[in-house]
Design a protein around this motif. Structure first.
Motif, PDB file in Angstrom:
ATOM      1  N   LYS A 125      60.649  39.499  31.157  1.00  0.00           N
ATOM      2  CA  LYS A 125      59.800  39.374  32.689  1.00  0.00           C
ATOM      3  C   LYS A 125      59.551  40.550  33.169  1.00  0.00           C
ATOM      4  O   LYS A 125      57.577  39.987  34.074  1.00  0.00           O
ATOM      5  N   ILE A 126      58.934  41.482  32.132  1.00  0.00           N
ATOM      6  CA  ILE A 126      57.880  42.632  32.811  1.00  0.00           C
ATOM      7  C   ILE A 126      56.158  42.178  31.734  1.00  0.00           C
ATOM      8  O   ILE A 126      55.623  43.300  32.278  1.00  0.00           O
ATOM      9  N   TYR A 127      56.156  41.541  31.210  1.00  0.00           N
ATOM     10  CA  TYR A 127      55.422  41.164  30.917  1.00  0.00           C
ATOM     11  C   TYR A 127      54.995  40.179  31.801  1.00  0.00           C
ATOM     12  O   TYR A 127      53.679  40.637  31.466  1.00  0.00           O
ATOM     13  N   THR A 128      55.680  38.940  31.963  1.00  0.00           N
ATOM     14  CA  THR A 128      54.485  38.503  32.782  1.00  0.00           C
ATOM     15  C   THR A 128      54.119  38.854  33.882  1.00  0.00           C
ATOM     16  O   THR A 128      53.667  38.245  34.718  1.00  0.00           O
ATOM     17  N   ALA A 129      55.206  39.844  34.628  1.00  0.00           N
ATOM     18  CA  ALA A 129      54.399  40.348  35.683  1.00  0.00           C
ATOM     19  C   ALA A 129      53.120  41.452  35.253  1.00  0.00           C
ATOM     20  O   ALA A 129      52.598  41.667  36.621  1.00  0.00           O
ATOM     21  N   ILE A 130      53.391  41.498  34.444  1.00  0.00           N
ATOM     22  CA  ILE A 130      51.633  42.654  34.303  1.00  0.00           C
ATOM     23  C   ILE A 130      50.557  41.620  34.063  1.00  0.00           C
ATOM     24  O   ILE A 130      49.721  41.952  34.511  1.00  0.00           O
ATOM     25  N   MET A 131      50.976  40.119  33.278  1.00  0.00           N
ATOM     26  CA  MET A 131      49.666  39.688  33.268  1.00  0.00           C
ATOM     27  C   MET A 131      49.834  39.091  34.358  1.00  0.00           C
ATOM     28  O   MET A 131      48.899  38.916  34.703  1.00  0.00           O
ATOM     29  N   MET A 132      50.247  38.927  35.547  1.00  0.00           N
ATOM     30  CA  MET A 132      50.507  38.458  37.253  1.00  0.00           C
ATOM     31  C   MET A 132      49.751  39.341  37.443  1.00  0.00           C
ATOM     32  O   MET A 132      48.478  38.861  38.537  1.00  0.00           O
ATOM     33  N   LEU A 133      49.906  40.774  37.316  1.00  0.00           N
ATOM     34  CA  LEU A 133      48.734  41.910  38.120  1.00  0.00           C
ATOM     35  C   LEU A 133      47.470  41.667  37.642  1.00  0.00           C
ATOM     36  O   LEU A 133      46.431  42.095  38.125  1.00  0.00           O
ATOM     37  N   VAL A 134      47.039  41.596  36.394  1.00  0.00           N
ATOM     38  CA  VAL A 134      45.669  41.581  35.903  1.00  0.00           C
ATOM     39  C   VAL A 134      45.403  40.782  35.979  1.00  0.00           C
ATOM     40  O   VAL A 134      44.128  40.073  36.512  1.00  0.00           O
ATOM     41  N   PHE A 135      45.558  39.651  36.159  1.00  0.00           N
ATOM     42  CA  PHE A 135      45.342  38.136  36.814  1.00  0.00           C
ATOM     43  C   PHE A 135      44.848  38.350  37.892  1.00  0.00           C
ATOM     44  O   PHE A 135      43.749  37.466  38.207  1.00  0.00           O
ATOM     45  N   LEU A 136      45.201  39.124  39.027  1.00  0.00           N
ATOM     46  CA  LEU A 136      44.933  39.736  40.113  1.00  0.00           C
ATOM     47  C   LEU A 136      44.362  40.255  40.645  1.00  0.00           C
ATOM     48  O   LEU A 136      43.274  39.946  41.042  1.00  0.00           O
ATOM     49  N   LEU A 137      43.925  41.264  39.515  1.00  0.00           N
ATOM     50  CA  LEU A 137      42.774  42.286  39.609  1.00  0.00           C
ATOM     51  C   LEU A 137      41.450  41.023  38.941  1.00  0.00           C
ATOM     52  O   LEU A 137      40.491  41.718  40.276  1.00  0.00           O
ATOM     53  N   THR A 138      41.889  40.642  38.080  1.00  0.00           N
ATOM     54  CA  THR A 138      40.328  40.074  37.825  1.00  0.00           C
ATOM     55  C   THR A 138      40.301  38.965  38.986  1.00  0.00           C
ATOM     56  O   THR A 138      38.976  38.640  39.530  1.00  0.00           O
ATOM     57  N   VAL A 139      40.684  38.342  39.282  1.00  0.00           N
ATOM     58  CA  VAL A 139      40.545  37.101  40.719  1.00  0.00           C
ATOM     59  C   VAL A 139      39.838  38.243  41.858  1.00  0.00           C
ATOM     60  O   VAL A 139      38.809  37.460  42.703  1.00  0.00           O
ATOM     61  N   GLY A 140      40.665  38.903  42.270  1.00  0.00           N
ATOM     62  CA  GLY A 140      40.239  40.175  43.292  1.00  0.00           C
ATOM     63  C   GLY A 140      38.952  40.401  42.568  1.00  0.00           C
ATOM     64  O   GLY A 140      37.838  39.982  43.795  1.00  0.00           O
ATOM     65  N   ILE A 141      38.160  40.508  41.806  1.00  0.00           N
ATOM     66  CA  ILE A 141      37.283  41.810  41.011  1.00  0.00           C
ATOM     67  C   ILE A 141      35.719  40.470  41.094  1.00  0.00           C
ATOM     68  O   ILE A 141      35.267  40.574  41.871  1.00  0.00           O
ATOM     69  N   CYS A 142      36.004  39.608  40.873  1.00  0.00           N
ATOM     70  CA  CYS A 142      35.301  38.602  40.490  1.00  0.00           C
ATOM     71  C   CYS A 142      35.374  38.048  41.825  1.00  0.00           C
ATOM     72  O   CYS A 142      34.244  37.438  42.628  1.00  0.00           O
ATOM     73  N   GLY A 143      35.966  37.456  42.898  1.00  0.00           N
ATOM     74  CA  GLY A 143      35.599  37.326  44.375  1.00  0.00           C
ATOM     75  C   GLY A 143      35.038  38.182  45.270  1.00  0.00           C
ATOM     76  O   GLY A 143      33.957  37.567  45.628  1.00  0.00           O
ATOM     77  N   TYR A 144      35.155  39.501  44.510  1.00  0.00           N
ATOM     78  CA  TYR A 144      34.409  40.207  45.631  1.00  0.00           C
ATOM     79  C   TYR A 144      32.711  40.443  44.365  1.00  0.00           C
ATOM     80  O   TYR A 144      31.599  40.356  45.936  1.00  0.00           O
ATOM     81  N   ARG A 145      32.802  40.150  43.745  1.00  0.00           N
ATOM     82  CA  ARG A 145      31.368  40.511  42.767  1.00  0.00           C
ATOM     83  C   ARG A 145      30.704  39.260  43.148  1.00  0.00           C
ATOM     84  O   ARG A 145      29.671  38.645  44.038  1.00  0.00           O
ATOM     85  N   PHE A 146      31.301  37.618  43.258  1.00  0.00           N
ATOM     86  CA  PHE A 146      30.647  36.397  43.852  1.00  0.00           C
ATOM     87  C   PHE A 146      30.221  36.443  44.959  1.00  0.00           C
ATOM     88  O   PHE A 146      29.365  35.295  46.278  1.00  0.00           O
ATOM     89  N   ILE A 147      31.573  36.585  45.669  1.00  0.00           N
ATOM     90  CA  ILE A 147      31.694  35.945  47.640  1.00  0.00           C
ATOM     91  C   ILE A 147      31.198  37.130  48.235  1.00  0.00           C
ATOM     92  O   ILE A 147      30.560  36.138  49.295  1.00  0.00           O
ATOM     93  N   SER A 148      31.521  37.868  47.868  1.00  0.00           N
ATOM     94  CA  SER A 148      30.536  39.208  48.774  1.00  0.00           C
ATOM     95  C   SER A 148      29.317  39.569  48.279  1.00  0.00           C
ATOM     96  O   SER A 148      29.032  40.554  48.801  1.00  0.00           O
ATOM     97  N   ASP A 149      29.282  39.242  46.890  1.00  0.00           N
ATOM     98  CA  ASP A 149      27.951  39.614  46.492  1.00  0.00           C
ATOM     99  C   ASP A 149      28.107  40.911  46.115  1.00  0.00           C
ATOM    100  O   ASP A 149      26.746  41.939  46.307  1.00  0.00           O
ATOM    101  N   TYR A 150      29.180  42.157  45.579  1.00  0.00           N
ATOM    102  CA  TYR A 150      29.267  43.633  46.278  1.00  0.00           C
ATOM    103  C   TYR A 150      28.809  43.442  44.258  1.00  0.00           C
ATOM    104  O   TYR A 150      28.887  42.611  43.500  1.00  0.00           O
ATOM    105  N   ASP A 151      28.691  44.542  43.985  1.00  0.00           N
ATOM    106  CA  ASP A 151      28.426  44.998  42.688  1.00  0.00           C
ATOM    107  C   ASP A 151      29.601  45.200  41.961  1.00  0.00           C
ATOM    108  O   ASP A 151      31.016  45.493  42.190  1.00  0.00           O
ATOM    109  N   TRP A 152      29.469  45.727  40.598  1.00  0.00           N
ATOM    110  CA  TRP A 152      30.831  46.137  39.580  1.00  0.00           C
ATOM    111  C   TRP A 152      31.579  46.853  40.133  1.00  0.00           C
ATOM    112  O   TRP A 152      33.127  45.964  40.625  1.00  0.00           O
ATOM    113  N   LEU A 153      31.016  47.899  40.642  1.00  0.00           N
ATOM    114  CA  LEU A 153      32.163  48.933  40.870  1.00  0.00           C
ATOM    115  C   LEU A 153      32.467  48.847  42.297  1.00  0.00           C
ATOM    116  O   LEU A 153      33.742  49.148  42.715  1.00  0.00           O
TER     117      LEU A 153
END
Length: 341
Positions: free
Chosen positions: A12-40
């Motif tokens: 379950k912990i491995y699953t939770a970590i994967m979900m957190l990584v997925f959430l971070l990836t979606v958030g970073i990519c969303g702000y990068r391409f939807i809001s046109d922010y740079d990566w940082l």
């Protein structure tokens, strides 16, 4: 070996970590391409949104970015909350499981009688344990090294975690019901303290102690040890004997006294050989004819040994005979008199 419950929580912990990584990836990519922010800036916005710290946006958000942020916050509340709950539950369950294992082990030890207690699981302690296992003798190990305890757990060896110098630890090992205590600690002072404590608790206990210094021999005997072993002295004598009488020593070394197929010497109580209501002699018992084994030693009821006893030696109650034979002859002896059955 891990408990299935622990393995489930880890999954379950491995699953939770994967979900957190997925959430971070979606958030970073969303702000990068939807809001046109740079990566940082995209990473910064994702982190402050997921952690809900409430810092200001890098740039004002447009409608699409606001909608995306709303869904990111809702998703982060669910996923982060799930991860925190799983990690907390795992920590608590692991502590509970350790308590359960300890209680289960203590229950197993409490059910043991006439067992052997080994204090210290170093080189000498391990050798003693292997010998006891060859004879199927029950034993309990007292050890204070956490790494060794984990190995004992993996091997399902009964153990007590603690300092053998403490009476409470000795009591947990069932010293009041034990038959023998082997003190194999590296320090002579510690062995002396263990012998004193053990003898005080159980007057009938047979105590065998290791000693590093010859000067400790008499002190340990005086403290209550029945036998004191000096491993270094024995090792030196053995090496010297291989120089002086090599063939004899090699012959003795090759005599098997443990195992199922290679035993050459056996110690047998006379009560196992005949009905002691009428005392017999070695000649009358005639083990040589019945099994092929030869009686090479005799120990009387007072503990005195006789090497190569006479044929008219009386096999009185409480005495023992030591027999020598080939493995098949020893097996025939055991089968003939139902020894070890």
């Amino acid at each position: 070996m891990d408990n299935p419950l622990i393995r489930l929580y880890r999954s379950k912990i491995y699953t939770a970590i994967m979900m957190l990584v997925f959430l971070l990836t979606v958030g970073i990519c969303g702000y990068r391409f939807i809001s046109d922010y740079d990566w940082l800036d995209a990473i910064y916005m994702t982190v402050i949104t997921i952690t809900t710290v409430g810092f200001a946006e890098v740039n004002p958000l447009d409608t699409q970015s606001k909608i995306f942020t709303i869904f990111l916050i809702l998703a982060s509340v669910v996923i982060v909350g799930y991860a925190i709950s799983i990690i907390t539950e795992f920590i608590l369950s692991k502590n509970n499981f350790e308590d359960i294992k300890k209680r289960k082990m203590q229950k197993k030890i409490d059910a043991m009688t006439n067992h052997i207690i080994i204090c210290g699981f170093g080189r000498n302690g391990k050798q003693a344990a292997r010998k006891l296992e060859d004879y199927n003798k029950p034993y309990v190990v007292i050890e204070r090294d956490k790494d060794i305890i984990e190995k004992l757990q993996e091997d399902s060896i009964p153990y007590v975690f603690g300092n053998a110098n403490e009476d409470e630890v000795l009591n947990e090992a069932g010293i009041d019901k034990a038959n023998t205590l082997i003190s194999a600690l590296p320090s002579d002072a510690d062995n002396l303290f263990v012998v004193l404590s053990a003898r005080q608790i159980n007057k009938q206990l047979k105590i065998i102690s290791r000693a590093s210094q010859e000067t400790s021999y008499n002190k340990l005997k005086l403290a209550g040890a029945n036998n004191v072993i000096l491993p270094d002295k024995i090792g030196g004598d053995h090496m010297a004997s291989l120089v002086v009488i090599p063939d004899l020593v090699e012959f003795i070394d090759n005599l098997g006294i443990v195992g199922e197929r290679n035993i050459n010497i056996e110690e047998v109580q006379v009560e196992q050989l005949y009905n002691i209501s009428e005392v017999k002699t070695i000649r009358e018992l005639d083990l040589r004819k019945k099994s092929g084994c030869t009686v090479i030693g005799f120990k009387d009821d007072k503990g005195e040994y006789i090497v190569n006893p006479e044929a008219d030696t009386k096999l009185i109650p409480g005495s023992k005979v030591i027999v020598l034979g080939r493995p098949e002859q020893i097996r025939k002896l055991n089968l003939e008199f139902n020894i070890g059955q």
